[in-house]
Structures are given as structure tokens and as C-alpha cells.
Design a protein around this motif. Sequence first.
Motif, PDB file in Angstrom:
ATOM      1  N   UNK A 150       0.908  -1.081  -0.126  1.00  0.00           N
ATOM      2  CA  UNK A 150      -0.064  -0.021  -0.127  1.00  0.00           C
ATOM      3  C   UNK A 150       0.817   1.221  -0.057  1.00  0.00           C
ATOM      4  N   UNK A 151       0.802   2.148  -0.904  1.00  0.00           N
ATOM      5  CA  UNK A 151       1.731   3.331  -1.075  1.00  0.00           C
ATOM      6  C   UNK A 151       1.212   4.215   0.193  1.00  0.00           C
ATOM      7  N   UNK A 152       0.407   4.540   0.619  1.00  0.00           N
ATOM      8  CA  UNK A 152       0.137   5.329   1.894  1.00  0.00           C
ATOM      9  C   UNK A 152       0.971   4.705   3.088  1.00  0.00           C
ATOM     10  N   UNK A 153       0.620   3.439   3.273  1.00  0.00           N
ATOM     11  CA  UNK A 153       1.373   2.919   4.505  1.00  0.00           C
ATOM     12  C   UNK A 153       2.839   2.914   4.454  1.00  0.00           C
ATOM     13  N   UNK A 154       3.308   2.452   3.262  1.00  0.00           N
ATOM     14  CA  UNK A 154       4.779   2.276   3.114  1.00  0.00           C
ATOM     15  C   UNK A 154       5.318   3.616   2.942  1.00  0.00           C
ATOM     16  N   UNK A 155       4.915   4.726   2.497  1.00  0.00           N
ATOM     17  CA  UNK A 155       5.668   5.993   2.550  1.00  0.00           C
ATOM     18  C   UNK A 155       5.433   6.606   3.879  1.00  0.00           C
ATOM     19  N   UNK A 156       4.255   6.375   4.708  1.00  0.00           N
ATOM     20  CA  UNK A 156       4.187   6.904   6.076  1.00  0.00           C
ATOM     21  C   UNK A 156       5.358   6.315   6.849  1.00  0.00           C
TER      22      UNK A 156
END
Length: 251
Positions: A160-166
Amino acid sequence: MSVIAVERIKLFSTRSPWWCMIVAAVLSVGLSALLTGLAANDDVTVFFTQAGVSLSRMVIMVMAALAITTEYRFGTIRTSFQAIPNRTSMLLGKTAVVAGLAGLVGLVASFGAWAVGTVFAGSADMAIDTGAEWRMVAGQGLVYAIAAVIAVAVGALLRQSAGAVALLVLWPLAVESLVSLIPKVGDDLSRWAPFANADSFIIQAQDFGAAAGEGGMGTFALSPWAALLYFAAWAAGLLAIALFVTNKRDA
């Protein structure tokens, strides 16, 4: 080599890598010009020029994570696995392409920041003379590349992009700092945090008072090159876990 070529084409066919590279360059060069321009000439060192490079590194880590998470987001990862049934080969090829690009961006960001800082520093001595100074500038390429490997591994694990970036933003900025607040063992644990050791490789023995003496260890757990190897070991371990998980679960 065909896997490398395919992953290179996929990476540069989207806009996010281009925007991330532009933002990384603006951060590193802009902060270098600002700090060296405002500081008194006698106080300016090579260290001043690299103030924005760590922020640029985070941007490149975001780019590296997006290189894998966007495939899961849009479902193209299934096509990739059908074209290259060996998932290990595919993920290693993607990691090699992203890490290579990250290392190149790291060198451009660090030497670009140093060059611009030299212009704004006036009469200050900005020559890269010592091994520590070369490590601070040229070593950024190694740190960027290894950080990109960590980012790809995290992206492959979370998908998941959001989780990985966070996670990639909070890990070096907040999580490793909060570890030091743990009673009794916090300080010792924080010295072994991966990104703390990446910074240790860069900043040890620099002329700004953060390290203890000429090449001294000070508060660092390892010597500079051992710290880099330790950081690389974290990257290798996370990538190995990501490869295992990628091969075991459905796309």
C-alpha cells in the motif's frame, strides 16, 4: 539483463520518479544555497552544503516505494508476474534499477549542493580534502542506494503506497528518536538503529563538533564503514524477507 531493461522502462514511464528527482534536487541545492548564503564565511564548511541531502533521501525513498506499490495499486503486478514468472528475478531487477537510480541521484544531489554552496560561501575554504569530507559528499550515493533497497522491500511487504510512505518517513524522523526515550536501554538501542548508522557513516569525524575528536567514535556504535555495512545488512535482511513473502502470497 532483459529484466533490468523492462524495469527501467516501467520506472521511467510514470511521472512520480521525475517529480521525486526534481524535488530532491531542489531540496538539496536550495537549502545549501540558503544556509551557506546566510552563514558567516568563517563558519561555513562542507557540512553546511549537505543540510538538505537527508531530506532529499527521504523523497527518493518515497520514489523507490512507489515503484513497487503502484504496481499493486493498479494491478499491473499480475502482468509483471505473468511476463516474468520468477518473482525473485523480477523483484531483484526492480530493486537494482531503483537502487542504481537512487545512488546516481544521491551523487548529483550531494555534489550539486556542494557546488552551489561553494558559490555562495564566498571566501570560505570549501575544498574536499579529507576522507571524512569525501565520505560526506561522495558517500551519499551509497546511502541513497541502500535506503532505496529498504524502501522497495517495505513497499513489497506492505503493498500500500500510503502505508509504505508513512512508515519510510516516520521511521528515520520519529521512530528511531522515540526509541531513545525507553528507560535504561533507549540510548543503547538508538545507537543501533539502521538510519542512525547511515547518518553515522556520513557525519563521523566531520568538522562541526558532532563527533569526538579526529576520527573518534564518540556516541556512535560503529566506525564509519562498519556502520555502512550494518545499514546494508538491514537492507539485505528486509529484501530477503520481502522476496520470501512475495513468493509465498498471491499478487
